[in-house]
Motif scaffolding. Structure first.
Motif, mmCIF file in Angstrom:
data_model
loop_
_atom_site.group_PDB
_atom_site.id
_atom_site.type_symbol
_atom_site.label_atom_id
_atom_site.label_comp_id
_atom_site.label_asym_id
_atom_site.label_seq_id
_atom_site.Cartn_x
_atom_site.Cartn_y
_atom_site.Cartn_z
ATOM 1 N N GLY A 105 -17.809 4.764 -3.589
ATOM 2 C CA GLY A 105 -17.640 5.261 -2.225
ATOM 3 C C GLY A 105 -16.575 4.501 -1.453
ATOM 4 N N PHE A 106 -16.592 3.173 -1.558
ATOM 5 C CA PHE A 106 -15.587 2.363 -0.863
ATOM 6 C C PHE A 106 -14.188 2.598 -1.420
ATOM 7 N N ALA A 107 -14.071 2.811 -2.735
ATOM 8 C CA ALA A 107 -12.754 3.078 -3.319
ATOM 9 C C ALA A 107 -12.203 4.398 -2.781
ATOM 10 N N LEU A 108 -13.045 5.415 -2.723
ATOM 11 C CA LEU A 108 -12.612 6.707 -2.180
ATOM 12 C C LEU A 108 -12.221 6.557 -0.711
ATOM 13 N N TYR A 109 -13.051 5.895 0.065
ATOM 14 C CA TYR A 109 -12.761 5.669 1.479
ATOM 15 C C TYR A 109 -11.445 4.908 1.643
ATOM 16 N N SER A 110 -11.259 3.865 0.856
ATOM 17 C CA SER A 110 -10.041 3.051 0.945
ATOM 18 C C SER A 110 -8.804 3.863 0.596
ATOM 19 N N ALA A 111 -8.934 4.741 -0.404
ATOM 20 C CA ALA A 111 -7.808 5.599 -0.767
ATOM 21 C C ALA A 111 -7.489 6.576 0.365
ATOM 22 N N LEU A 112 -8.521 7.113 0.974
ATOM 23 C CA LEU A 112 -8.312 8.079 2.048
ATOM 24 C C LEU A 112 -7.652 7.460 3.276
ATOM 25 N N ILE A 113 -7.922 6.177 3.529
ATOM 26 C CA ILE A 113 -7.274 5.527 4.674
ATOM 27 C C ILE A 113 -6.002 4.790 4.262
ATOM 28 N N GLY A 114 -5.698 4.783 2.961
ATOM 29 C CA GLY A 114 -4.449 4.211 2.472
ATOM 30 C C GLY A 114 -4.401 2.694 2.422
ATOM 31 N N ASN A 115 -5.526 2.052 2.116
ATOM 32 C CA ASN A 115 -5.566 0.597 2.044
ATOM 33 C C ASN A 115 -5.552 0.152 0.584
ATOM 34 N N ALA A 116 -4.386 -0.267 0.105
ATOM 35 C CA ALA A 116 -4.207 -0.615 -1.309
ATOM 36 C C ALA A 116 -5.059 -1.803 -1.733
ATOM 37 N N VAL A 117 -5.223 -2.783 -0.863
ATOM 38 C CA VAL A 117 -6.031 -3.964 -1.214
ATOM 39 C C VAL A 117 -7.453 -3.531 -1.544
ATOM 40 N N PHE A 118 -8.023 -2.701 -0.692
ATOM 41 C CA PHE A 118 -9.405 -2.304 -0.915
ATOM 42 C C PHE A 118 -9.553 -1.268 -2.023
ATOM 43 N N VAL A 119 -8.554 -0.443 -2.246
ATOM 44 C CA VAL A 119 -8.606 0.472 -3.394
ATOM 45 C C VAL A 119 -8.669 -0.358 -4.668
ATOM 46 N N PHE A 120 -7.748 -1.302 -4.819
ATOM 47 C CA PHE A 120 -7.739 -2.152 -6.012
ATOM 48 C C PHE A 120 -9.053 -2.906 -6.159
ATOM 49 N N THR A 121 -9.487 -3.542 -5.080
ATOM 50 C CA THR A 121 -10.704 -4.358 -5.134
ATOM 51 C C THR A 121 -11.909 -3.521 -5.542
ATOM 52 N N ASN A 122 -12.080 -2.377 -4.933
ATOM 53 C CA ASN A 122 -13.266 -1.579 -5.227
ATOM 54 C C ASN A 122 -13.214 -0.915 -6.588
ATOM 55 N N VAL A 123 -12.053 -0.548 -7.069
ATOM 56 C CA VAL A 123 -11.954 -0.022 -8.431
ATOM 57 C C VAL A 123 -12.258 -1.148 -9.436
ATOM 58 N N ALA A 124 -11.737 -2.338 -9.182
ATOM 59 C CA ALA A 124 -12.020 -3.475 -10.058
ATOM 60 C C ALA A 124 -13.507 -3.842 -10.008
ATOM 61 N N LEU A 125 -14.113 -3.800 -8.828
ATOM 62 C CA LEU A 125 -15.543 -4.082 -8.714
ATOM 63 C C LEU A 125 -16.370 -3.012 -9.412
ATOM 64 N N LEU A 126 -15.933 -1.769 -9.340
ATOM 65 C CA LEU A 126 -16.617 -0.698 -10.050
ATOM 66 C C LEU A 126 -16.567 -0.946 -11.557
ATOM 67 N N ALA A 127 -15.417 -1.341 -12.064
ATOM 68 C CA ALA A 127 -15.295 -1.659 -13.490
ATOM 69 C C ALA A 127 -16.193 -2.836 -13.867
ATOM 70 N N THR A 128 -16.273 -3.822 -12.992
ATOM 71 C CA THR A 128 -17.143 -4.978 -13.235
ATOM 72 C C THR A 128 -18.609 -4.540 -13.272
ATOM 73 N N ALA A 129 -19.001 -3.685 -12.352
ATOM 74 C CA ALA A 129 -20.383 -3.203 -12.308
ATOM 75 C C ALA A 129 -20.722 -2.376 -13.545
ATOM 76 N N LEU A 130 -19.800 -1.533 -13.976
ATOM 77 C CA LEU A 130 -20.036 -0.734 -15.186
ATOM 78 C C LEU A 130 -20.166 -1.636 -16.410
ATOM 79 N N THR A 131 -19.332 -2.650 -16.485
ATOM 80 C CA THR A 131 -19.425 -3.616 -17.587
ATOM 81 C C THR A 131 -20.747 -4.373 -17.521
ATOM 82 N N GLY A 132 -21.115 -4.798 -16.330
ATOM 83 C CA GLY A 132 -22.384 -5.505 -16.161
ATOM 84 C C GLY A 132 -23.571 -4.647 -16.564
ATOM 85 N N GLN A 133 -23.536 -3.379 -16.205
ATOM 86 C CA GLN A 133 -24.628 -2.464 -16.573
ATOM 87 C C GLN A 133 -24.692 -2.289 -18.079
#
Length: 95
Positions: free
Chosen positions: A49-77
């Motif tokens: 959700g945060f990655a989508l929101y960040s993309a919609l508002i055009g914030n590259a820092v948060f797009v990167f961070t949330n996509v990377a965190l999503l990958a971390t969460a998927l790996t953790g799961q």
């Protein structure tokens, strides 16, 4: 890069480093002790959700961070489920 962006990138790297360390320890110890599957489920939902929101508002820092965190969460799961299966197999072998 603006100084404010540097703060965002630094904070992003610190957060990623701490979460990656936790996932690494879980992988290394091959244990689920103290970890809940719901942690990763919630993290996946929130970061998607945060990655989508960040993309919609055009914030590259948060797009990167949330996509990377999503990958971390998927790996953790994935590691969590692998460790649970190993623990269940070990319990079955002891009986």
């Amino acid at each position: 890069m603006q100084p404010v962006d540097a703060i965002g990138w630094a904070a992003s790297l610190i957060l990623l480093a701490t979460l990656l360390r936790q996932v690494y320890v879980q992988w290394r110890d091959r244990s689920t002790a103290g970890v809940s599957s719901w942690l990763f489920v919630g993290q996946c939902a929130a970061n998607a959700g945060f990655a989508l929101y960040s993309a919609l508002i055009g914030n590259a820092v948060f797009v990167f961070t949330n996509v990377a965190l999503l990958a971390t969460a998927l790996t953790g799961q994935w590691i969590y489920r692998r460790n649970r299966a190993r623990e269940a197999a070990a319990d079955g072998a002891r009986r």
